[in-house]
Design an enzyme around this catalytic site. Structure first.
Site, mmCIF file in Angstrom:
data_model
loop_
_atom_site.group_PDB
_atom_site.id
_atom_site.type_symbol
_atom_site.label_atom_id
_atom_site.label_comp_id
_atom_site.label_asym_id
_atom_site.label_seq_id
_atom_site.Cartn_x
_atom_site.Cartn_y
_atom_site.Cartn_z
ATOM 1 N N ARG A 1 0.845 -1.210 0.000
ATOM 2 C CA ARG A 1 0.000 0.000 0.000
ATOM 3 C C ARG A 1 0.873 1.251 0.000
ATOM 4 O O ARG A 1 0.616 2.224 -0.674
ATOM 5 C CB ARG A 1 -0.911 0.051 1.231
ATOM 6 C CG ARG A 1 -1.828 -1.129 1.471
ATOM 7 C CD ARG A 1 -3.038 -1.106 0.567
ATOM 8 N NE ARG A 1 -2.735 -1.384 -0.825
ATOM 9 C CZ ARG A 1 -2.478 -2.607 -1.315
ATOM 10 N NH1 ARG A 1 -2.508 -3.671 -0.555
ATOM 11 N NH2 ARG A 1 -2.216 -2.766 -2.600
ATOM 12 N N GLN B 1 -10.918 9.252 5.976
ATOM 13 C CA GLN B 1 -10.749 7.862 6.415
ATOM 14 C C GLN B 1 -9.552 7.247 5.703
ATOM 15 O O GLN B 1 -9.156 6.126 5.999
ATOM 16 C CB GLN B 1 -11.998 7.057 6.069
ATOM 17 C CG GLN B 1 -13.237 7.515 6.815
ATOM 18 C CD GLN B 1 -14.498 6.928 6.190
ATOM 19 O OE1 GLN B 1 -14.896 5.816 6.496
ATOM 20 N NE2 GLN B 1 -15.117 7.684 5.302
ATOM 21 N N HIS C 1 -8.299 7.056 10.333
ATOM 22 C CA HIS C 1 -7.875 5.656 10.330
ATOM 23 C C HIS C 1 -6.362 5.496 10.209
ATOM 24 O O HIS C 1 -5.877 4.442 9.806
ATOM 25 C CB HIS C 1 -8.581 4.895 9.197
ATOM 26 C CG HIS C 1 -10.055 4.772 9.427
ATOM 27 N ND1 HIS C 1 -10.960 4.468 8.437
ATOM 28 C CD2 HIS C 1 -10.791 4.931 10.563
ATOM 29 C CE1 HIS C 1 -12.184 4.432 8.955
ATOM 30 N NE2 HIS C 1 -12.113 4.717 10.231
HETATM 31 N N1 APR Z 1 -15.564 9.381 -7.233
HETATM 32 C C1 APR Z 1 -16.427 9.437 -6.176
HETATM 33 N N2 APR Z 1 -16.802 8.362 -5.478
HETATM 34 C C2 APR Z 1 -16.298 7.178 -5.845
HETATM 35 C C3 APR Z 1 -15.388 7.031 -6.937
HETATM 36 C C4 APR Z 1 -15.030 8.213 -7.632
HETATM 37 N N3 APR Z 1 -14.188 8.208 -8.675
HETATM 38 N N4 APR Z 1 -15.062 5.724 -7.043
HETATM 39 C C5 APR Z 1 -15.726 5.075 -6.059
HETATM 40 N N5 APR Z 1 -16.466 5.949 -5.337
HETATM 41 C C6 APR Z 1 -17.290 5.709 -4.161
HETATM 42 C C7 APR Z 1 -18.031 4.389 -4.123
HETATM 43 O O1 APR Z 1 -19.268 4.519 -4.808
HETATM 44 C C8 APR Z 1 -18.221 4.177 -2.620
HETATM 45 O O2 APR Z 1 -19.407 4.811 -2.143
HETATM 46 O O3 APR Z 1 -16.421 5.679 -3.049
HETATM 47 C C9 APR Z 1 -17.008 4.890 -2.009
HETATM 48 C C10 APR Z 1 -15.931 3.961 -1.515
HETATM 49 O O4 APR Z 1 -16.428 3.228 -0.429
HETATM 50 P P1 APR Z 1 -15.490 2.198 0.364
HETATM 51 O O5 APR Z 1 -14.718 1.388 -0.626
HETATM 52 O O6 APR Z 1 -16.346 1.489 1.330
HETATM 53 O O7 APR Z 1 -14.424 3.139 1.113
HETATM 54 P P2 APR Z 1 -14.591 3.921 2.491
HETATM 55 O O8 APR Z 1 -15.995 4.327 2.722
HETATM 56 O O9 APR Z 1 -13.529 4.958 2.489
HETATM 57 O O10 APR Z 1 -14.198 2.790 3.525
HETATM 58 C C11 APR Z 1 -14.187 3.126 4.875
HETATM 59 O O11 APR Z 1 -13.360 0.967 5.472
HETATM 60 O O12 APR Z 1 -11.939 -0.803 5.071
HETATM 61 C C12 APR Z 1 -12.162 0.315 5.852
HETATM 62 O O13 APR Z 1 -10.600 1.576 7.071
HETATM 63 C C13 APR Z 1 -11.035 1.319 5.757
HETATM 64 O O14 APR Z 1 -11.150 3.740 5.717
HETATM 65 C C14 APR Z 1 -11.723 2.551 5.191
HETATM 66 C C15 APR Z 1 -13.154 2.348 5.628
#
Ligand code: APR
Length: 239
Positions: free
Chosen positions: A62, A92, A110
């Protein structure tokens, strides 16, 4: 919160989606698999106990990915808002793309991939650019580990983040599925009267939040739209 009297306090909560266009994978867009790993298999203290080198290698990868990535127009667009607003970003994300994009007030909920600490001391944090391996120890003799908040661990910055959100004049959420608590609960602390915006490629269910404008766009485009909405708000007479 200096300058609060002069500029409106803009608080922006971001997640993995804001860094997606920088080439960093989100978590839940790929079924909980992150580069082939089940996140719950690597991002827990239990996993670290079971197989520390696997977990360290995962974060070593990462760290390399983040070092190779560049901030995108959403990161720099947020930094540019500091001209007209007093901005705090609560992220996050463990990457440093907000900082490299020019944001001055970034609170990492995080943890941070370029920081590490001893397993024996949560408070003494060191910078790390290269790899961490089993056997790399701090002065206190404790194995070094990434300064990352794993599942099942406390979120030390939460209290500070709640205080920030409670003081927001405008609250924005970008690129998070709002599935991971307690981070997702922050949205509930934004004052009722304050205008709220949510930017996401696929807007997540936003729990009956009042006064919220949805911008269903990739973050780079969404932040441009957000800036337009915000300049309209600025041109309104003060209440
Ligand atoms: N622009 C805007 N939004 C986007 C894009 C983009 N180009 N690509 C993806 N997304 C959105 C997705 O639709 C989704 O709603 O980003 C979001 C990503 O969600 P997650 O993958 O769940 O990430 P996140 O919410 O940051 O996760 C929270 O989970 O695994 C743990 O600690 C880790 O900080 C992380 C936490």
């Amino acid at each position: 919160m200096a300058n609060k009297v002069n500029k409106k306090y803009l608080v922006i909560l971001t997640g993995a989606g804001i860094s997606a266009e920088s080439g960093l994978r989100t978590f839940r867009d790929s079924d909980g698999l992150w580069e082939g790993y089940d996140v719950t298999e690597v991002a827990t203290p239990m996993a670290f106990e079971r197989n520390p080198q696997l977990v360290l290698d995962f974060y070593n990868m990462r760290r390399k990915d983040v070092a190779a990535a560049q901030p995108n127009a959403a990161h720099t667009g947020i930094a540019a808002l500091e001209k007209d607003f007093n901005v705090t970003v609560i992220t996050q994300n463990i990457d440093d793309l907000h900082e490299r994009g020019g944001s001055n007030n970034v609170l990492h909920l995080h943890g941070e991939i370029f920081k590490m600490r001893s397993v024996k001391n949560i408070n003494k944090i060191f910078d790390i650019k290269g790899d961490i391996n089993v056997g790399d120890v701090a002065k206190d003799g404790g194995q070094l580990r990434p300064h990352i908040v794993w599942f099942h661990e406390q979120v030390p910055m939460l209290e500070k983040a709640v205080e920030v959100v409670e003081n927001a004049d405008i609250f924005v959420v970008i690129g998070t599925s709002l599935q991971v608590y307690p981070a997702a609960s922050l949205i509930n602390y934004a004052p009722k009267h304050c205008p709220k915006f949510i930017i996401d490629k696929n807007i997540p269910h936003a729990f009956g939040i009042s006064n919220i404008t949805a911008i269903e766009q990739p973050a780079t485009i969404g932040v441009v739209e957000l800036a337009k909405h915000l300049s309209q708000l600025l041109s309104l007479p003060n209440e």
